[in-house]
Design a protein around this motif. Sequence first.
Motif, PDB file in Angstrom:
ATOM      1  N   GLN A  80      -3.801  -3.585  -7.518  1.00 17.87           N
ATOM      2  CA  GLN A  80      -3.657  -2.191  -7.302  1.00 17.87           C
ATOM      3  C   GLN A  80      -5.055  -2.245  -7.988  1.00 17.87           C
ATOM      4  O   GLN A  80      -5.795  -0.635  -7.962  1.00 17.87           O
TER       5      GLN A  80
ATOM      6  N   HIS B 175       0.941  -1.254   0.111  1.00 13.01           N
ATOM      7  CA  HIS B 175       0.233   0.310   0.203  1.00 13.01           C
ATOM      8  C   HIS B 175       0.521   1.478  -0.084  1.00 13.01           C
ATOM      9  O   HIS B 175       0.404   2.170   0.075  1.00 13.01           O
TER      10      HIS B 175
ATOM     11  N   TYR C   9      -9.248   0.698  -2.935  1.00 11.71           N
ATOM     12  CA  TYR C   9      -7.309  -0.210  -2.270  1.00 11.71           C
ATOM     13  C   TYR C   9      -6.350   0.906  -1.743  1.00 11.71           C
ATOM     14  O   TYR C   9      -5.852   0.315  -0.822  1.00 11.71           O
ATOM     15  N   PHE C  10      -6.621   2.376  -2.545  1.00 14.67           N
ATOM     16  CA  PHE C  10      -5.745   2.949  -2.049  1.00 14.67           C
ATOM     17  C   PHE C  10      -6.685   4.080  -0.976  1.00 14.67           C
ATOM     18  O   PHE C  10      -5.496   4.760  -0.393  1.00 14.67           O
TER      19      PHE C  10
ATOM     20  N   ARG D 232       0.800   4.993  -2.873  1.00 12.63           N
ATOM     21  CA  ARG D 232       0.030   6.458  -2.925  1.00 12.63           C
ATOM     22  C   ARG D 232      -0.060   7.237  -1.522  1.00 12.63           C
ATOM     23  O   ARG D 232       0.083   8.675  -1.563  1.00 12.63           O
ATOM     24  N   ASN D 233       1.285   6.520  -0.763  1.00 12.16           N
ATOM     25  CA  ASN D 233       1.355   7.347   0.316  1.00 12.16           C
ATOM     26  C   ASN D 233       3.109   8.560  -0.388  1.00 12.16           C
ATOM     27  O   ASN D 233       4.003   7.479  -0.383  1.00 12.16           O
TER      28      ASN D 233
END
Length: 442
Positions: free
Chosen positions: A293, A154, A370-371, A157-158
């Motif tokens: 994703q 994960h 997901y994100f 997107r961070n």
Amino acid sequence: MNRRCHACCKTFKTLQECLKHDLLEHSLQSKKINSGFNNLCKAALKFLTTPEKLEERAKVRACLNHCNAGDELLSIFQILCMDNNNLELQFERIKACLHSGLKDLGAQLEIHAFGSIVSKLALRDCDIDVYLDVKEMPLKEAHSETSGQLNSSHFMRNSSKHDTIFDTVYRILRKNENFSQVRPISSARVPIIKCKHNSTGFSIDINISCPNSLENTRFLRAIVESDDRIHSMLLFLKIWAKHMRIINRANVTSYCLVILAVFYLQQPLQGHDRSIILPVERIQQNLPARMVQGIDYSFDIECEENRVYLPASITTLDLIKGFFNFYKNLNISEYVLSPYLGSYILRKDFVDDKSAFLAYHNQLITVSQYFGDDAQQFEIDRCVCIQDPFNLSHNIARSMVKNNKEYFHCCLAYACTICEENTNASARELYEKLLYDPYNPK
């Protein structure tokens, strides 16, 4: 009531905003577009008349003159394409250097090739695309909010976690003697680190955030391996587009060109009850999901009902000519081309949601889940709209502007003209003209 630009379908709250947009983005840009179009034409002519290219043409012609009938394309590919077995060996050398150089990451690391060297569509001057799958990494240099262990599932997107990985890999490679010309391209849609592997001389694009590219490559390789005629068609079109400066200079990527060819092969085959390649929607039916994703990358083109269908009577040259004619006669700006559906949708219907594209809306939900944030929607306001076969919110032609599109169309029309005016020419003469005679407006 919202107002919509007649040229690009972008919506505005007031008529005044719409008129201002039309003036700035379309009317005042016309002079720049004409200039850009002429520059593209000149670039192709200049490229194909360099001493190196003239020497290459002579070499291609000599090989064509001595090859057996039916082996023309093979002769061309031996000169202009990479040997797949040699590429695999070179990648193993690069992979070993990356593993050795990045051991200081202290991470569980897998290194995968993707793109043309895996899909067997590599030309002589190709780059090597690499995906670094960082499974787990201690973030000793990260800020307090990102300390601890970094798990790859994960982090994409961070931004703080992703930037830590990206910057660490960049710093390590910049100091490594096996690599040179190391530079980060962090502003790209998928950030990459570009570098050169010194012992092989290959340029490398390293992606650490987007495993989706591996899945796209898996799909294209399956298509390439389904029939030699399709493989030859795709290689020829890549060489043609490179010579005409359509790839890169006209903001068309190799991937976009190949997907255009796939979409053409998904259209109904004249005199037959199906297309050569079925829509992705069809080849995903009744399969367990292969989620990456938030996107389903499952497909099956090996079972009988989904298999690539290419009658023996159709030649590679037929496919190449068909591609040129199909896109010459298609007003590409009016539609969203969807390889997932195997058909095109009127742009205005996509904007108004009249197409009832349920799979697209469902995918936005799964990607958001997901994100943990809003999924990016399809960029419908671009000059050309071509959906990725699996990632339905990705417009793979987003970079193509009007002068690029017009130049692409003129190259297609000129290729059709070459074919029409040389009906009695041999295959070797026709292939040479298509690859080395550029469109030149009078």
